[in-house]
Motif scaffolding. Sequence first.
Motif, mmCIF file in Angstrom:
data_model
loop_
_atom_site.group_PDB
_atom_site.id
_atom_site.type_symbol
_atom_site.label_atom_id
_atom_site.label_comp_id
_atom_site.label_asym_id
_atom_site.label_seq_id
_atom_site.Cartn_x
_atom_site.Cartn_y
_atom_site.Cartn_z
ATOM 1 N N ARG A 152 0.870 -1.180 0.000
ATOM 2 C CA ARG A 152 0.000 0.000 0.000
ATOM 3 C C ARG A 152 0.901 1.223 0.000
ATOM 4 O O ARG A 152 1.668 1.414 0.935
ATOM 5 C CB ARG A 152 -0.878 0.026 1.247
ATOM 6 N N GLN B 23 -7.066 2.233 -4.599
ATOM 7 C CA GLN B 23 -8.432 2.515 -4.158
ATOM 8 C C GLN B 23 -9.306 2.693 -5.393
ATOM 9 O O GLN B 23 -8.987 3.427 -6.311
ATOM 10 C CB GLN B 23 -8.476 3.759 -3.288
ATOM 11 N N SER C 81 -13.551 1.828 -2.096
ATOM 12 C CA SER C 81 -13.054 0.611 -1.451
ATOM 13 C C SER C 81 -11.695 0.241 -2.033
ATOM 14 O O SER C 81 -11.434 0.444 -3.212
ATOM 15 C CB SER C 81 -14.026 -0.539 -1.647
ATOM 16 N N ALA C 82 -10.822 -0.315 -1.196
ATOM 17 C CA ALA C 82 -9.488 -0.702 -1.641
ATOM 18 C C ALA C 82 -9.563 -2.000 -2.413
ATOM 19 O O ALA C 82 -10.281 -2.922 -2.050
ATOM 20 C CB ALA C 82 -8.570 -0.865 -0.437
#
Length: 148
Positions: free
Chosen positions: A110, A140, A145-146
């Motif tokens: 991330r 994202q 939402s990721a």
Amino acid sequence: MGMGPIRSQDTDDEFGAAPLSEINVTPLVDVMLVLLIIFMVAAPLMTVGVPVQLPKTAAPKVAQPKQPVVVTIDAQGQPFLDKEPLAPETMMPRLRALAGADPSQVVLVRGDKAVPYGRIIEIMGQINAAGFSRVSLIAQAPGGSATP
């Protein structure tokens, strides 16, 4: 013997209507649509399978997939393993220890959008050099939402 006028089949009948030589297919179409609906409803019910009595076993249940290792890179370019900061000198030994335990484990990276792309690729290269072969980026979605 009385003789009446002889009529051929091609002439009009006594009411003035010509004989019909066409088949009315409307009832056939109605029956076919009803059969189509019946088969569409019944087909999924037939794919369940044959009922069998399964044998008992003492084998352990299949394990659920492991949680992935998550490496986060903050806006300053500092890597974190879960929530623990990774110093440059301790990053490789820590990643090698995790890869030694399970090299097939998935690593999710991330990265903050302010971090230069080169920094993210550098850390992904270190993760790969530590022994992980399944490294993915998390982004994202436009909805919020990721997604890996």
